[in-house]
Design a protein around this motif. Structure first.
Motif, PDB file in Angstrom:
ATOM      1  N   SER A  47       1.080  -1.412   0.274  1.00  0.00           N
ATOM      2  CA  SER A  47      -0.310   0.360   0.025  1.00  0.00           C
ATOM      3  C   SER A  47       0.901   1.078   0.038  1.00  0.00           C
ATOM      4  O   SER A  47      -0.246   2.181  -0.474  1.00  0.00           O
ATOM      5  N   SER A  48       2.088   1.605   0.309  1.00  0.00           N
ATOM      6  CA  SER A  48       2.601   2.711   0.480  1.00  0.00           C
ATOM      7  C   SER A  48       3.862   2.521  -0.746  1.00  0.00           C
ATOM      8  O   SER A  48       4.752   3.133  -0.933  1.00  0.00           O
ATOM      9  N   SER A  49       2.754   1.779  -2.198  1.00  0.00           N
ATOM     10  CA  SER A  49       4.342   1.742  -3.422  1.00  0.00           C
ATOM     11  C   SER A  49       4.338   2.910  -4.366  1.00  0.00           C
ATOM     12  O   SER A  49       5.314   3.142  -4.432  1.00  0.00           O
ATOM     13  N   GLY A  50       2.901   3.641  -4.175  1.00  0.00           N
ATOM     14  CA  GLY A  50       3.497   5.196  -4.453  1.00  0.00           C
ATOM     15  C   GLY A  50       4.743   6.237  -3.892  1.00  0.00           C
ATOM     16  O   GLY A  50       6.016   6.744  -4.794  1.00  0.00           O
ATOM     17  N   SER A  51       4.661   5.868  -2.474  1.00  0.00           N
ATOM     18  CA  SER A  51       6.264   6.492  -1.716  1.00  0.00           C
ATOM     19  C   SER A  51       7.633   5.859  -2.560  1.00  0.00           C
ATOM     20  O   SER A  51       7.896   6.515  -2.324  1.00  0.00           O
ATOM     21  N   SER A  66       2.969   4.052   4.723  1.00  0.00           N
ATOM     22  CA  SER A  66       2.030   4.249   6.555  1.00  0.00           C
ATOM     23  C   SER A  66       2.097   1.611   6.218  1.00  0.00           C
ATOM     24  O   SER A  66       2.087   1.774   4.837  1.00  0.00           O
ATOM     25  N   GLN A  67       2.109   1.416   7.952  1.00  0.00           N
ATOM     26  CA  GLN A  67       2.292  -0.087   7.531  1.00  0.00           C
ATOM     27  C   GLN A  67       1.079  -0.827   8.633  1.00  0.00           C
ATOM     28  O   GLN A  67       1.075  -0.065   9.515  1.00  0.00           O
ATOM     29  N   THR A  68       0.278  -2.303   7.675  1.00  0.00           N
ATOM     30  CA  THR A  68      -0.056  -2.310   8.761  1.00  0.00           C
ATOM     31  C   THR A  68       0.257  -4.030   8.681  1.00  0.00           C
ATOM     32  O   THR A  68       0.436  -4.306   9.938  1.00  0.00           O
ATOM     33  N   CYS A  69       0.717  -3.904   7.456  1.00  0.00           N
ATOM     34  CA  CYS A  69       2.252  -5.182   7.666  1.00  0.00           C
ATOM     35  C   CYS A  69       2.513  -5.285   7.421  1.00  0.00           C
ATOM     36  O   CYS A  69       3.871  -5.764   7.620  1.00  0.00           O
ATOM     37  N   ALA A  70       2.732  -5.332   5.499  1.00  0.00           N
ATOM     38  CA  ALA A  70       4.462  -5.251   5.460  1.00  0.00           C
ATOM     39  C   ALA A  70       4.348  -3.523   3.910  1.00  0.00           C
ATOM     40  O   ALA A  70       5.092  -3.915   3.436  1.00  0.00           O
ATOM     41  N   SER A  71       4.123  -3.090   4.595  1.00  0.00           N
ATOM     42  CA  SER A  71       3.438  -1.744   3.522  1.00  0.00           C
ATOM     43  C   SER A  71       4.815  -0.390   3.517  1.00  0.00           C
ATOM     44  O   SER A  71       4.335  -0.125   2.801  1.00  0.00           O
ATOM     45  N   ILE A  72       5.317  -0.914   3.876  1.00  0.00           N
ATOM     46  CA  ILE A  72       6.775   0.224   4.063  1.00  0.00           C
ATOM     47  C   ILE A  72       7.939  -1.128   4.180  1.00  0.00           C
ATOM     48  O   ILE A  72       8.897  -0.591   2.802  1.00  0.00           O
ATOM     49  N   SER A  73       7.731  -2.444   4.578  1.00  0.00           N
ATOM     50  CA  SER A  73       8.955  -2.922   4.205  1.00  0.00           C
ATOM     51  C   SER A  73       8.928  -3.492   2.682  1.00  0.00           C
ATOM     52  O   SER A  73       9.672  -4.019   1.956  1.00  0.00           O
ATOM     53  N   ARG A  74       8.053  -4.001   2.158  1.00  0.00           N
ATOM     54  CA  ARG A  74       7.924  -4.688   0.961  1.00  0.00           C
ATOM     55  C   ARG A  74       8.424  -3.761  -0.416  1.00  0.00           C
ATOM     56  O   ARG A  74       9.093  -3.953  -1.179  1.00  0.00           O
ATOM     57  N   PRO A  75       7.576  -2.766  -0.311  1.00  0.00           N
ATOM     58  CA  PRO A  75       8.061  -1.664  -1.441  1.00  0.00           C
ATOM     59  C   PRO A  75       9.122  -0.980  -0.810  1.00  0.00           C
ATOM     60  O   PRO A  75       9.504  -0.564  -2.362  1.00  0.00           O
ATOM     61  N   ALA A  76       9.951  -0.886  -0.107  1.00  0.00           N
ATOM     62  CA  ALA A  76      11.022  -0.510   0.178  1.00  0.00           C
ATOM     63  C   ALA A  76      11.960  -1.835  -0.533  1.00  0.00           C
ATOM     64  O   ALA A  76      13.425  -1.487  -1.106  1.00  0.00           O
ATOM     65  N   ALA A  77      12.151  -3.139  -0.519  1.00  0.00           N
ATOM     66  CA  ALA A  77      12.485  -4.072  -0.947  1.00  0.00           C
ATOM     67  C   ALA A  77      12.534  -4.126  -2.203  1.00  0.00           C
ATOM     68  O   ALA A  77      13.219  -4.792  -2.804  1.00  0.00           O
ATOM     69  N   PHE A  78      11.203  -3.957  -2.851  1.00  0.00           N
ATOM     70  CA  PHE A  78      11.290  -4.200  -4.349  1.00  0.00           C
ATOM     71  C   PHE A  78      11.813  -2.793  -4.650  1.00  0.00           C
ATOM     72  O   PHE A  78      11.728  -3.258  -6.295  1.00  0.00           O
ATOM     73  N   THR A  79      11.993  -1.727  -4.383  1.00  0.00           N
ATOM     74  CA  THR A  79      12.608  -0.480  -4.563  1.00  0.00           C
ATOM     75  C   THR A  79      13.651  -0.708  -4.961  1.00  0.00           C
ATOM     76  O   THR A  79      14.305   0.830  -5.620  1.00  0.00           O
ATOM     77  N   ALA A  80      14.482  -1.324  -3.804  1.00  0.00           N
ATOM     78  CA  ALA A  80      16.001  -0.980  -3.719  1.00  0.00           C
ATOM     79  C   ALA A  80      16.229   0.545  -3.105  1.00  0.00           C
ATOM     80  O   ALA A  80      17.101   0.869  -3.058  1.00  0.00           O
TER      81      ALA A  80
END
Length: 192
Positions: A47-51, A66-80
């Motif tokens: 959900s933080s993919s735009g950021s 924002s993160q409920t489950c992995a909405s900060i960690s996952r987008p950060a990992a996917f976009t380096a």
């Protein structure tokens, strides 16, 4: 409309608010139409993919998330990029909609650890950053290599992963190494 407390603190520290990034509405179900600037055929995450996308594209050095489950960690990992969320309840996000107060956490996606630390200094009362020599060195990322990886599905996801690895190998921020693993996969499968 009154701005949220996090925005007020950032403005007080001299930040310039550029706009709003695409996010999943209420961090629930339907992902936003966002592309990963490093690998357009691969999702930029939750959900933080735009950021994550605007930071990875170099449009800005940091973006709220924002993160409920992995909405900060996952987008950060996917976009380096660097994802950081403080301890739960360390940052009270007055003025923000929180569909799950017991799980929701606000944080940042940043271009570097330095930018994440600057954000923390601006919004977290009493935050003190300490220099870390390890943060200056390239991060080492081990990529599995062997039969298990060879079984991964061909197509857009694998192509996107290869594009991301190519980008990481050319970046000074990463040192990508191969990690041989599960070379005895066939034996393991036969014994199960």
């Amino acid at each position: 409309m009154k701005e949220g407390e996090i925005i007020q603190r950032l403005r007080s520290a001299g930040a310039i608010v550029l706009g709003k990034a695409a996010m999943t509405e209420f961090a629930y179900r339907h992902p936003s139409r966002t592309r990963n600037p490093l690998a357009p055929c691969v999702t930029p995450g939750g959900s933080s993919s735009g950021s994550a996308a605007v930071v990875a594209a170099g449009i800005c050095p940091l973006a709220l998330a924002s993160q409920t489950c992995a909405s900060i960690s996952r987008p950060a990992a996917f976009t380096a990029t660097v994802g950081f969320k403080p301890s739960h309840r360390r940052l009270l996000a007055h003025g923000c909609v929180s569909p799950s107060p017991s799980l929701d956490q606000f944080g940042v996606i940043a271009a570097s650890v330095r930018w994440a630390a600057l954000w923390a200094q601006a919004v977290l009362p009493g935050w003190q950053s300490t220099p870390c020599a390890a943060a200056q060195a390239p991060l080492c990322v081990a990529i599995p290599d062997g039969p298990l990886v060879e079984q991964c599905e061909e197509g857009a996801a694998r192509e996107g992963f290869q594009q991301l690895l190519t980008w990481m190998r050319t970046s000074r921020a990463w040192r990508v190494v191969s990690l041989p693993c599960l070379h005895d996969l066939q034996r393991i499968k036969e014994s199960v």
